[in-house]
Design a protein around this motif. Sequence first.
Motif, PDB file in Angstrom:
ATOM      1  N   ASP A   1       0.804  -1.216   0.000  1.00  0.00           N
ATOM      2  CA  ASP A   1       0.000   0.000   0.000  1.00  0.00           C
ATOM      3  C   ASP A   1       0.839   1.271   0.000  1.00  0.00           C
ATOM      4  N   LEU A   2       2.153   1.127  -0.019  1.00  0.00           N
ATOM      5  CA  LEU A   2       3.040   2.281   0.049  1.00  0.00           C
ATOM      6  C   LEU A   2       3.235   2.892  -1.336  1.00  0.00           C
ATOM      7  N   THR A   3       3.178   4.219  -1.414  1.00  0.00           N
ATOM      8  CA  THR A   3       3.511   4.947  -2.635  1.00  0.00           C
ATOM      9  C   THR A   3       4.895   5.558  -2.462  1.00  0.00           C
ATOM     10  N   VAL A   4       5.797   5.310  -3.416  1.00  0.00           N
ATOM     11  CA  VAL A   4       7.172   5.812  -3.350  1.00  0.00           C
ATOM     12  C   VAL A   4       7.362   6.880  -4.422  1.00  0.00           C
ATOM     13  N   ASP A   5       7.686   8.104  -4.002  1.00  0.00           N
ATOM     14  CA  ASP A   5       8.018   9.195  -4.917  1.00  0.00           C
ATOM     15  C   ASP A   5       9.534   9.320  -4.975  1.00  0.00           C
ATOM     16  N   LEU A   6      10.107   9.209  -6.170  1.00  0.00           N
ATOM     17  CA  LEU A   6      11.551   9.318  -6.359  1.00  0.00           C
ATOM     18  C   LEU A   6      11.891  10.663  -6.988  1.00  0.00           C
ATOM     19  N   VAL A   7      12.897  11.334  -6.431  1.00  0.00           N
ATOM     20  CA  VAL A   7      13.291  12.660  -6.907  1.00  0.00           C
ATOM     21  C   VAL A   7      14.800  12.682  -7.120  1.00  0.00           C
TER      22      VAL A   7
ATOM     23  N   PRO B   1      12.769  15.354   1.036  1.00  0.00           N
ATOM     24  CA  PRO B   1      12.663  13.902   1.007  1.00  0.00           C
ATOM     25  C   PRO B   1      12.654  13.315   2.414  1.00  0.00           C
ATOM     26  N   ASP B   2      11.984  12.187   2.567  1.00  0.00           N
ATOM     27  CA  ASP B   2      12.057  11.453   3.827  1.00  0.00           C
ATOM     28  C   ASP B   2      13.433  10.822   3.984  1.00  0.00           C
ATOM     29  N   ILE B   3      14.006  10.367   2.859  1.00  0.00           N
ATOM     30  CA  ILE B   3      15.399   9.904   2.810  1.00  0.00           C
ATOM     31  C   ILE B   3      16.029  10.488   1.560  1.00  0.00           C
ATOM     32  N   ASP B   4      17.219  11.039   1.701  1.00  0.00           N
ATOM     33  CA  ASP B   4      17.952  11.574   0.554  1.00  0.00           C
ATOM     34  C   ASP B   4      19.319  10.895   0.511  1.00  0.00           C
ATOM     35  N   VAL B   5      19.567  10.129  -0.546  1.00  0.00           N
ATOM     36  CA  VAL B   5      20.861   9.474  -0.728  1.00  0.00           C
ATOM     37  C   VAL B   5      21.782  10.475  -1.406  1.00  0.00           C
ATOM     38  N   VAL B   6      22.875  10.846  -0.727  1.00  0.00           N
ATOM     39  CA  VAL B   6      23.695  11.969  -1.166  1.00  0.00           C
ATOM     40  C   VAL B   6      25.175  11.612  -1.140  1.00  0.00           C
TER      41      VAL B   6
END
Length: 303
Positions: free
Chosen positions: A120-126, A137-142
Amino acid sequence: MLDPHRLRVFRAVVGSGSVQAAADNLGLTSSAVSQHLSALARETGLVLFQRQGRGIAATPAGLELATQTEEAMRQWDRLDSVVTDLRDGRSGRITVGYFASAGSAWMPALVKRLTFEQPDLTVDLVLTEVTSRNVTPDIDVVIDPPDGGGRAGYRRVHLASDPFVAVVPSDSELATRRSVALADLRGETWVSNDLTGSLGHRIVMSACAAAGFTPRFTVQAQEHHSAIQFVAAGVGISVMPRLAARALPPEVLRLRITDPTPVREISALVRETGRPNPAAERLLEMLLELNTHPSRRGRPGGG
């Protein structure tokens, strides 16, 4: 307050350049579109369009309004999606930021696994390394800056050290080696794979300065996919992170770099909201596991 629906109609006209085309795209009559435009002009007190031949064109004020409302409309659409999720019983949404090579190497398998566990999870990728959007973002890979600077409202979790490698034509003299000293690339023709002044570019330039030279770039490819193809064509060599050089054509080889080895550090920035975010914490676990046990990548439901 501006009406979001009128703004959406207005932006459709600006984007299509025609009232009739916007009406067709939106499933409205041209009369209804014209009424929305007139109402928006009254609300804003702006002249939004002007006659141009047999049609209309946005005025400078209209173009500026369309530009400035882009992010607001994106956020409004996101709110619409949240309402739809709640109405349809979907339990949550997570926004994940990433940079290009992490996106291609990690995100497909991680998102597949996360949504397998949480249907049921929707994942928005930016793609946060290039976006001009005002996103949180809830998590930002940097990629960590050399000074280790933080970001307010986030905690930093180290994920991996990613050494740079030399990508060389497979028929070159360099291809006979397994590793190469950075100074030995002094006389080569270089192909860039990052934007000048970017963090990755600065890491490479600093390492080259430490080795006593400045590389000679003849092609500014500015991203690794194109740079690899230039190397495959025999134009030159490229120095890029190992993560960006995972999938190479047969015309290209990857060599370890020594003396010194440029390295970038990769972290996850986790947003601290004061409330639990199970999806973000689970994704963080997967990122840590992926970089501890690379062989487990891409196994939905796997341990």
